[in-house]
Design an enzyme around this catalytic site. Structure first.
Site, PDB file in Angstrom:
ATOM      1  N   SER A 100       0.945  -1.055   0.031  1.00  0.00           N
ATOM      2  CA  SER A 100      -0.084   0.001  -0.026  1.00  0.00           C
ATOM      3  C   SER A 100       0.875   1.056   0.143  1.00  0.00           C
ATOM      4  O   SER A 100       2.290   1.112   0.236  1.00  0.00           O
ATOM      5  CB  SER A 100      -0.873   0.001   1.204  1.00  0.00           C
ATOM      6  OG  SER A 100      -1.414   1.380   1.478  1.00  0.00           O
ATOM      7  N   TYR A 122      -1.116  -0.958  10.749  1.00  0.00           N
ATOM      8  CA  TYR A 122      -1.341  -1.440   9.265  1.00  0.00           C
ATOM      9  C   TYR A 122       0.030  -0.362   8.642  1.00  0.00           C
ATOM     10  O   TYR A 122       0.576  -1.350   7.662  1.00  0.00           O
ATOM     11  CB  TYR A 122      -2.457  -0.507   8.678  1.00  0.00           C
ATOM     12  CG  TYR A 122      -2.926  -0.796   7.495  1.00  0.00           C
ATOM     13  CD1 TYR A 122      -3.570  -1.884   7.020  1.00  0.00           C
ATOM     14  CD2 TYR A 122      -2.779   0.289   6.268  1.00  0.00           C
ATOM     15  CE1 TYR A 122      -4.007  -2.155   5.721  1.00  0.00           C
ATOM     16  CE2 TYR A 122      -3.010  -0.092   5.117  1.00  0.00           C
ATOM     17  CZ  TYR A 122      -3.662  -1.191   4.710  1.00  0.00           C
ATOM     18  OH  TYR A 122      -3.962  -1.388   3.649  1.00  0.00           O
TER      19      TYR A 122
END
Length: 262
Positions: free
Chosen positions: A138, A151
């Site tokens: 990401s 995350y």
């Protein structure tokens, strides 16, 4: 038919990027092994592809025994493994001081351990074929968003894991590349948009992409096509690379936003 005759294992294959990638790969001639923790969405995707080209293997791919069984199920059904798309992810949506031990472990399992265990269990088969690994990270693996420390940390770690695999297994014919998407229209992103109270989902997507040069989120199908490029011989000389697909978000110099024309 860029993947004709090849077999791909895709994690997180029941929805979003994983489901779109499975369908794109099948359309390009691959047979696909669909891994994920929820049986029903996997079987739905497999049904759309067809039983001769898709195998649903419900598994927690952070668990060694389950990941090993999923890899073996694919080998038993299709006889080989050429591609792994390590796409599964989620969890880790707290700032550091608010993160419990349990939440930290969930983030590690969902984002990092799932990829690590999947790749480790698949590498022997990939080395036999000269395979390709696509790690879906990401732009949170390149910069920090607020309040999602687990995350962000684990998505950063996926970049290092990709490079380690590329470094150690390139001489064995295995390529590994990392893909870092920005906002993508997926069920998980939809849930995040719904947290922006007072806005419709469309308004929320418009808000989070207002400073992105392309001004919109990606579709899962667009990201799937980049996964196809990295999995196929079109990218045969690429390994250890980090490919960003974010509509230009990380090209923006944030301190200069005040100078944008109204």
């Amino acid at each position: 038919m860029r993947l004709a005759g090849k077999v791909a294992l895709i994690t997180g294959a029941g929805t979003g990027i994983g489901a779109a990638t499975a369908q794109r790969f099948a359309a390009e001639g691959a047979r696909v092994v669909l891994a994920g923790r929820r049986k029903e969405p996997l079987e739905e995707v497999a049904g759309r592809i067809g039983p001769g080209a898709a195998l649903a293997t419900p598994a927690d791919m952070a668990d060694t025994s389950q990941a090993r069984a999923a890899v073996q199920a694919g080998l038993d059904r299709f006889g080989r493994l050429d591609v792994v798309v390590a796409n599964a992810g989620g969890h880790g949506a707290e700032a550091v001081a608010d993160t419990s031990d349990e939440s930290w472990r969930l983030a590690l399992d969902a984002n990092l351990n799932t990829c690590f265990v999947t790749c480790r269990e698949a590498l022997p088969a990939l080395m036999r074929q000269g395979g390709s690994i696509v790690v879906v990270s990401s732009i949170a693996g390149l910069a920090a968003a607020p309040g999602i420390s687990g995350y962000v940390t684990t998505k950063h770690a996926l970049v290092g894991l990709t490079r380690s695999i590329a470094r150690d297994y390139g001489r064995h014919g295995v390529r590994a590349n990392c893909l870092c998407p920005g906002w993508v229209r997926t069920p998980m992103a939809d849930e995040e948009m719904d947290q922006l109270t007072g806005l419709t989902r469309e308004q929320a997507y418009a808000l989070v992409t207002k400073d992105v040069p392309l001004g919109r989120p990606a579709t899962a199908e667009e990201i799937a096509r980049i996964c196809l490029f990295l999995a196929s011989d079109d990218s045969a000389v690429m390994t250890g690379s980090v490919l960003v697909a974010d509509g230009g978000a990380t090209a923006v110099d944030l301190p200069t936003l005040a100078f944008d024309s109204p």
